[in-house]
Motif scaffolding. Structure first.
Motif, PDB file in Angstrom:
ATOM      1  N   LEU A 130       0.834  -1.196   0.000  1.00 38.28           N
ATOM      2  CA  LEU A 130       0.000   0.000   0.000  1.00 38.28           C
ATOM      3  C   LEU A 130       0.869   1.247   0.000  1.00 38.28           C
ATOM      4  O   LEU A 130       1.953   1.280   0.572  1.00 38.28           O
ATOM      5  CB  LEU A 130      -0.893   0.012   1.242  1.00 38.28           C
ATOM      6  CG  LEU A 130      -1.853  -1.180   1.389  1.00 38.28           C
ATOM      7  CD1 LEU A 130      -2.543  -1.107   2.740  1.00 38.28           C
ATOM      8  CD2 LEU A 130      -2.869  -1.164   0.281  1.00 38.28           C
ATOM      9  N   GLN A 131       0.374   2.280  -0.649  1.00 46.88           N
ATOM     10  CA  GLN A 131       1.076   3.549  -0.656  1.00 46.88           C
ATOM     11  C   GLN A 131       0.601   4.386   0.526  1.00 46.88           C
ATOM     12  O   GLN A 131      -0.585   4.603   0.708  1.00 46.88           O
ATOM     13  CB  GLN A 131       0.797   4.300  -1.966  1.00 46.88           C
ATOM     14  CG  GLN A 131       1.313   3.587  -3.195  1.00 46.88           C
ATOM     15  CD  GLN A 131       2.825   3.441  -3.177  1.00 46.88           C
ATOM     16  OE1 GLN A 131       3.538   4.389  -2.854  1.00 46.88           O
ATOM     17  NE2 GLN A 131       3.316   2.263  -3.513  1.00 46.88           N
ATOM     18  N   THR A 132       1.541   4.851   1.359  1.00 43.46           N
ATOM     19  CA  THR A 132       1.141   5.711   2.465  1.00 43.46           C
ATOM     20  C   THR A 132       0.780   7.088   1.917  1.00 43.46           C
ATOM     21  O   THR A 132       1.288   7.523   0.893  1.00 43.46           O
ATOM     22  CB  THR A 132       2.292   5.861   3.491  1.00 43.46           C
ATOM     23  OG1 THR A 132       3.437   6.403   2.839  1.00 43.46           O
ATOM     24  CG2 THR A 132       2.625   4.524   4.092  1.00 43.46           C
ATOM     25  N   SER A 133      -0.128   7.757   2.589  1.00 40.32           N
ATOM     26  CA  SER A 133      -0.549   9.089   2.164  1.00 40.32           C
ATOM     27  C   SER A 133      -0.929   9.860   3.412  1.00 40.32           C
ATOM     28  O   SER A 133      -0.618   9.448   4.529  1.00 40.32           O
ATOM     29  CB  SER A 133      -1.744   8.981   1.214  1.00 40.32           C
ATOM     30  OG  SER A 133      -2.883   8.507   1.918  1.00 40.32           O
ATOM     31  N   ASP A 134      -1.621  10.980   3.220  1.00 39.21           N
ATOM     32  CA  ASP A 134      -2.034  11.767   4.377  1.00 39.21           C
ATOM     33  C   ASP A 134      -3.026  11.017   5.245  1.00 39.21           C
ATOM     34  O   ASP A 134      -3.173  11.302   6.427  1.00 39.21           O
ATOM     35  CB  ASP A 134      -2.647  13.099   3.921  1.00 39.21           C
ATOM     36  CG  ASP A 134      -3.776  12.895   2.915  1.00 39.21           C
ATOM     37  OD1 ASP A 134      -3.700  11.952   2.127  1.00 39.21           O
ATOM     38  OD2 ASP A 134      -4.718  13.711   2.926  1.00 39.21           O
ATOM     39  N   LEU A 135      -3.728  10.028   4.689  1.00 39.88           N
ATOM     40  CA  LEU A 135      -4.708   9.263   5.444  1.00 39.88           C
ATOM     41  C   LEU A 135      -4.233   7.850   5.762  1.00 39.88           C
ATOM     42  O   LEU A 135      -4.650   7.264   6.761  1.00 39.88           O
ATOM     43  CB  LEU A 135      -6.029   9.186   4.675  1.00 39.88           C
ATOM     44  CG  LEU A 135      -6.783  10.494   4.448  1.00 39.88           C
ATOM     45  CD1 LEU A 135      -8.069  10.233   3.694  1.00 39.88           C
ATOM     46  CD2 LEU A 135      -7.078  11.222   5.758  1.00 39.88           C
ATOM     47  N   VAL A 136      -3.395   7.263   4.917  1.00 34.15           N
ATOM     48  CA  VAL A 136      -2.938   5.879   5.115  1.00 34.15           C
ATOM     49  C   VAL A 136      -1.610   5.907   5.866  1.00 34.15           C
ATOM     50  O   VAL A 136      -0.596   6.308   5.331  1.00 34.15           O
ATOM     51  CB  VAL A 136      -2.763   5.159   3.769  1.00 34.15           C
ATOM     52  CG1 VAL A 136      -2.372   3.708   4.006  1.00 34.15           C
ATOM     53  CG2 VAL A 136      -4.049   5.238   2.956  1.00 34.15           C
ATOM     54  N   SER A 137      -1.627   5.469   7.117  1.00 33.78           N
ATOM     55  CA  SER A 137      -0.434   5.580   7.945  1.00 33.78           C
ATOM     56  C   SER A 137       0.578   4.491   7.608  1.00 33.78           C
ATOM     57  O   SER A 137       0.213   3.379   7.233  1.00 33.78           O
ATOM     58  CB  SER A 137      -0.811   5.472   9.423  1.00 33.78           C
ATOM     59  OG  SER A 137      -1.130   4.137   9.755  1.00 33.78           O
ATOM     60  N   PRO A 138       1.877   4.804   7.759  1.00 34.70           N
ATOM     61  CA  PRO A 138       2.919   3.787   7.542  1.00 34.70           C
ATOM     62  C   PRO A 138       2.740   2.578   8.458  1.00 34.70           C
ATOM     63  O   PRO A 138       3.042   1.457   8.081  1.00 34.70           O
ATOM     64  CB  PRO A 138       4.214   4.536   7.869  1.00 34.70           C
ATOM     65  CG  PRO A 138       3.878   5.987   7.652  1.00 34.70           C
ATOM     66  CD  PRO A 138       2.441   6.119   8.073  1.00 34.70           C
ATOM     67  N   GLU A 139       2.229   2.810   9.692  1.00 34.54           N
ATOM     68  CA  GLU A 139       2.061   1.708  10.634  1.00 34.54           C
ATOM     69  C   GLU A 139       1.041   0.698  10.129  1.00 34.54           C
ATOM     70  O   GLU A 139       1.216  -0.509  10.284  1.00 34.54           O
ATOM     71  CB  GLU A 139       1.621   2.233  12.003  1.00 34.54           C
ATOM     72  CG  GLU A 139       1.587   1.139  13.066  1.00 34.54           C
ATOM     73  CD  GLU A 139       1.186   1.634  14.441  1.00 34.54           C
ATOM     74  OE1 GLU A 139       1.272   0.844  15.390  1.00 34.54           O
ATOM     75  OE2 GLU A 139       0.771   2.806  14.555  1.00 34.54           O
ATOM     76  N   LEU A 140      -0.024   1.184   9.498  1.00 31.55           N
ATOM     77  CA  LEU A 140      -1.032   0.271   8.968  1.00 31.55           C
ATOM     78  C   LEU A 140      -0.434  -0.593   7.865  1.00 31.55           C
ATOM     79  O   LEU A 140      -0.666  -1.802   7.801  1.00 31.55           O
ATOM     80  CB  LEU A 140      -2.229   1.063   8.433  1.00 31.55           C
ATOM     81  CG  LEU A 140      -3.427   0.251   7.925  1.00 31.55           C
ATOM     82  CD1 LEU A 140      -3.938  -0.693   8.997  1.00 31.55           C
ATOM     83  CD2 LEU A 140      -4.540   1.176   7.470  1.00 31.55           C
ATOM     84  N   VAL A 141       0.357   0.009   7.004  1.00 30.36           N
ATOM     85  CA  VAL A 141       1.027  -0.733   5.936  1.00 30.36           C
ATOM     86  C   VAL A 141       1.958  -1.787   6.529  1.00 30.36           C
ATOM     87  O   VAL A 141       1.993  -2.938   6.088  1.00 30.36           O
ATOM     88  CB  VAL A 141       1.817   0.232   5.024  1.00 30.36           C
ATOM     89  CG1 VAL A 141       2.586  -0.554   3.966  1.00 30.36           C
ATOM     90  CG2 VAL A 141       0.882   1.236   4.362  1.00 30.36           C
ATOM     91  N   THR A 142       2.700  -1.393   7.577  1.00 35.24           N
ATOM     92  CA  THR A 142       3.635  -2.313   8.231  1.00 35.24           C
ATOM     93  C   THR A 142       2.913  -3.500   8.849  1.00 35.24           C
ATOM     94  O   THR A 142       3.337  -4.657   8.708  1.00 35.24           O
ATOM     95  CB  THR A 142       4.431  -1.576   9.324  1.00 35.24           C
ATOM     96  OG1 THR A 142       5.181  -0.522   8.723  1.00 35.24           O
ATOM     97  CG2 THR A 142       5.381  -2.525  10.040  1.00 35.24           C
TER      98      THR A 142
END
Length: 280
Positions: A130-142
């Motif tokens: 997933l690409q992190t953005s202003d709404l998608v947090s890096p922690e969620l991707v991790t």
């Protein structure tokens, strides 16, 4: 006769030892099925609002002459915009992990499940980067990536005997991912209600009746979202009970009663989410 009874008791005890936590995990898996079903109701509506919000930001007061690759999902009605995509991926990832653990618990062959997992990964559902953005947090991707790694381990060593051992480590990954989803509650609420709040900013000064109507719509959406998030919290509690039961071995009567109560409550909550969505 006495010898027969002793053998029967021994077999019963042995059976409980090998199946400890299985019924509780089955209950948790059914509860999470309700989370998955309710997710479509909540996330589909949230996707429409996120799309509007992002298009307004990209177009400004006119219309943009650019279409960047990162924005394709925003303008494609059939796709989820980034934030909703990350939440849907997270839920699907947990559901897939549950399926593998359930196969462990019930002593099923994992061959079919392995093929299902391969198809999911190939389709990019739940496990793509997933690409992190202003709404998608890096922690969620991790956390989603960690769940994928755990799944790869599980499908490589599947056996019922490994269920309780693997349940503890896998449940940590599931709980961690769901905690991150829950931590995005305010972002989810603002995304879901962005159109209403935008209109409300003007209506509260110019149209009291419309402002009251908008407040009610916002309150209804908040209730719907809160019910869904609470379902996730309750699924975590059920998962933790499954872990405890794999060690504590509660009595069968207690397990059956609690299973019926939990599943009935979850079904009622999922139905309520649908009714609340229908009000908007």
């Amino acid at each position: 006769m006495l010898k027969f009874l002793l053998v029967l008791v021994a077999l019963t005890v042995a059976g409980c030892a090998t199946s400890s936590g299985v019924r509780e995990f089955q209950t948790y898996a059914k509860i999470f099925d309700e989370v998955v079903e309710a997710s479509d109701t909540v996330l589909n509506e949230m996707a429409a609002q996120e799309r509007k919000q992002r298009i307004r930001a990209l177009d400004g007061k006119s219309i943009s002459d650019r279409l960047e690759r990162a924005d394709i999902s925003v303008f494609a009605p059939s796709a989820d915009p980034p934030f909703v995509a990350s939440l849907r991926f997270a839920v699907q990832s947990v559901a897939t992990m549950n399926g593998v653990l359930l196969a462990y618990a019930e002593g099923q062959t994992l061959e079919v499940m392995k093929e299902d997992v391969k198809q999911l990964q190939a389709a990019g559902i739940g496990f793509e980067t997933l690409q992190t953005s202003d709404l998608v947090s890096p922690e969620l991707v991790t956390r989603i990536s960690q769940l994928e790694e755990g799944l790869d381990v599980l499908i490589g060593i599947g056996s019922r005997e490994a269920f309780r051992k693997e349940l503890a480590s896998s449940s940590d990954k599931i709980n961690n991912l769901l905690d991150v989803v829950l931590s995005h509650s305010t972002i989810a609420f603002r995304t879901l209600t962005s159109s209403e709040f935008r209109e409300y900013q003007t209506a509260q000064f110019t149209n009291a009746a419309r402002a009251a109507e908008l407040r009610q719509k916002i309150a209804t959406k908040r209730e719907m979202l809160a019910e869904w998030l609470h379902l996730i919290e309750l699924s975590q509690q059920a998962l933790n009970k499954a872990i405890a039961a794999s060690v504590e071995k509660p009595g069968l009567e207690y397990r059956l009663v609690n299973t019926a109560v939990l599943l009935g409550d979850m079904k009622a909550r999922a139905d309520r989410i649908k009714r609340l969505a229908a009000q908007n």
